[in-house]
Design a protein around this motif. Structure first.
Motif, PDB file in Angstrom:
ATOM      1  N   ALA A  89      -6.062   2.854   6.477  1.00  0.00           N
ATOM      2  CA  ALA A  89      -4.980   3.814   6.699  1.00  0.00           C
ATOM      3  C   ALA A  89      -4.640   4.573   5.421  1.00  0.00           C
ATOM      4  CB  ALA A  89      -3.734   3.114   7.230  1.00  0.00           C
ATOM      5  N   LEU A  90      -4.835   3.925   4.266  1.00  0.00           N
ATOM      6  CA  LEU A  90      -4.536   4.560   2.977  1.00  0.00           C
ATOM      7  C   LEU A  90      -5.769   4.508   2.084  1.00  0.00           C
ATOM      8  CD1 LEU A  90      -1.041   3.046   2.099  1.00  0.00           C
ATOM      9  CD2 LEU A  90      -1.535   5.252   3.153  1.00  0.00           C
ATOM     10  N   SER A  91      -5.901   5.511   1.243  1.00  0.00           N
ATOM     11  CA  SER A  91      -6.981   5.512   0.251  1.00  0.00           C
ATOM     12  C   SER A  91      -6.605   4.562  -0.889  1.00  0.00           C
ATOM     13  CB  SER A  91      -7.184   6.921  -0.302  1.00  0.00           C
ATOM     14  OG  SER A  91      -6.050   7.296  -1.075  1.00  0.00           O
ATOM     15  N   LYS A  92      -7.555   4.282  -1.768  1.00  0.00           N
ATOM     16  CA  LYS A  92      -7.290   3.431  -2.924  1.00  0.00           C
ATOM     17  C   LYS A  92      -6.166   4.024  -3.773  1.00  0.00           C
ATOM     18  CE  LYS A  92      -9.347   1.371  -6.985  1.00  0.00           C
ATOM     19  NZ  LYS A  92     -10.353   1.448  -8.010  1.00  0.00           N
ATOM     20  N   ALA A  93      -6.196   5.323  -3.981  1.00  0.00           N
ATOM     21  CA  ALA A  93      -5.159   5.984  -4.786  1.00  0.00           C
ATOM     22  C   ALA A  93      -3.793   5.865  -4.110  1.00  0.00           C
ATOM     23  CB  ALA A  93      -5.514   7.448  -5.011  1.00  0.00           C
ATOM     24  N   GLN A  94      -3.741   5.988  -2.798  1.00  0.00           N
ATOM     25  CA  GLN A  94      -2.470   5.860  -2.084  1.00  0.00           C
ATOM     26  C   GLN A  94      -1.927   4.437  -2.173  1.00  0.00           C
ATOM     27  OE1 GLN A  94      -4.025   7.486   1.619  1.00  0.00           O
ATOM     28  NE2 GLN A  94      -2.520   9.157   1.503  1.00  0.00           N
ATOM     29  N   LEU A 134       1.574   3.268  -3.792  1.00  0.00           N
ATOM     30  CA  LEU A 134       2.502   2.412  -3.053  1.00  0.00           C
ATOM     31  C   LEU A 134       2.927   1.230  -3.918  1.00  0.00           C
ATOM     32  CD1 LEU A 134       3.930   1.727  -0.379  1.00  0.00           C
ATOM     33  CD2 LEU A 134       1.816   0.618   0.353  1.00  0.00           C
ATOM     34  N   ILE A 135       1.987   0.635  -4.625  1.00  0.00           N
ATOM     35  CA  ILE A 135       2.299  -0.486  -5.514  1.00  0.00           C
ATOM     36  C   ILE A 135       3.225  -0.041  -6.640  1.00  0.00           C
ATOM     37  CG2 ILE A 135       1.294  -2.058  -7.241  1.00  0.00           C
ATOM     38  CD1 ILE A 135      -1.178  -2.189  -5.284  1.00  0.00           C
ATOM     39  N   VAL A 149      -0.735  -5.709  -0.891  1.00  0.00           N
ATOM     40  CA  VAL A 149      -1.050  -4.782   0.201  1.00  0.00           C
ATOM     41  C   VAL A 149      -2.175  -5.415   1.007  1.00  0.00           C
ATOM     42  CG1 VAL A 149      -1.821  -2.472   0.808  1.00  0.00           C
ATOM     43  CG2 VAL A 149      -0.358  -2.794  -1.192  1.00  0.00           C
ATOM     44  N   GLU A 150      -1.858  -5.779   2.241  1.00  0.00           N
ATOM     45  CA  GLU A 150      -2.845  -6.408   3.124  1.00  0.00           C
ATOM     46  C   GLU A 150      -3.273  -5.422   4.194  1.00  0.00           C
ATOM     47  OE1 GLU A 150      -2.513 -10.772   4.092  1.00  0.00           O
ATOM     48  OE2 GLU A 150      -0.406 -10.202   3.868  1.00  0.00           O
ATOM     49  N   GLU A 151      -4.575  -5.290   4.344  1.00  0.00           N
ATOM     50  CA  GLU A 151      -5.100  -4.427   5.388  1.00  0.00           C
ATOM     51  C   GLU A 151      -5.507  -5.292   6.586  1.00  0.00           C
ATOM     52  OE1 GLU A 151      -7.068  -0.557   3.676  1.00  0.00           O
ATOM     53  OE2 GLU A 151      -8.085  -2.339   2.907  1.00  0.00           O
ATOM     54  N   ALA A 187      -7.846   7.096   6.155  1.00  0.00           N
ATOM     55  CA  ALA A 187      -7.845   7.677   4.809  1.00  0.00           C
ATOM     56  C   ALA A 187      -9.235   8.222   4.477  1.00  0.00           C
ATOM     57  CB  ALA A 187      -7.437   6.645   3.781  1.00  0.00           C
ATOM     58  N   LYS A 188      -9.245   9.317   3.788  1.00  0.00           N
ATOM     59  CA  LYS A 188     -10.498   9.902   3.312  1.00  0.00           C
ATOM     60  C   LYS A 188     -10.753   9.401   1.905  1.00  0.00           C
ATOM     61  CE  LYS A 188     -10.474  12.348   7.063  1.00  0.00           C
ATOM     62  NZ  LYS A 188     -10.040  11.484   8.125  1.00  0.00           N
TER      63      LYS A 188
END
Length: 70
Positions: free
Chosen positions: A12-17, A21-22, A45-47, A68-69
């Protein structure tokens, strides 16, 4: 030690996102408790894999358009 466990759909989120968030979650704890908690703050952050959770009695899968792209 402040601890946040954030669960979200896989991809749902990219690594940068996730990094953002962190950082923002850590900043929120610092705003509430003071700078002294920064070194002790843990943000996890758990996916959750598609099909591993549900909503409104239906198994949830993230549509491709919302992933996420890289």
């Amino acid at each position: 030690m402040p601890f946040a466990n954030i669960k979200m759909p896989q991809a749902a989120l990219s690594k940068a996102q996730k990094e953002d968030l962190i950082h923002r979650t850590t900043a929120m704890f610092v705003d509430f408790f003071g700078e002294g908690v920064r070194p002790y703050t843990m943000v996890l952050v758990e996916e959750v894999a598609d099909g591993g959770y549900g909503r409104a009695d239906e198994v949830f899968v993230v549509p491709e358009a919302y992933r996420a792209k890289a």
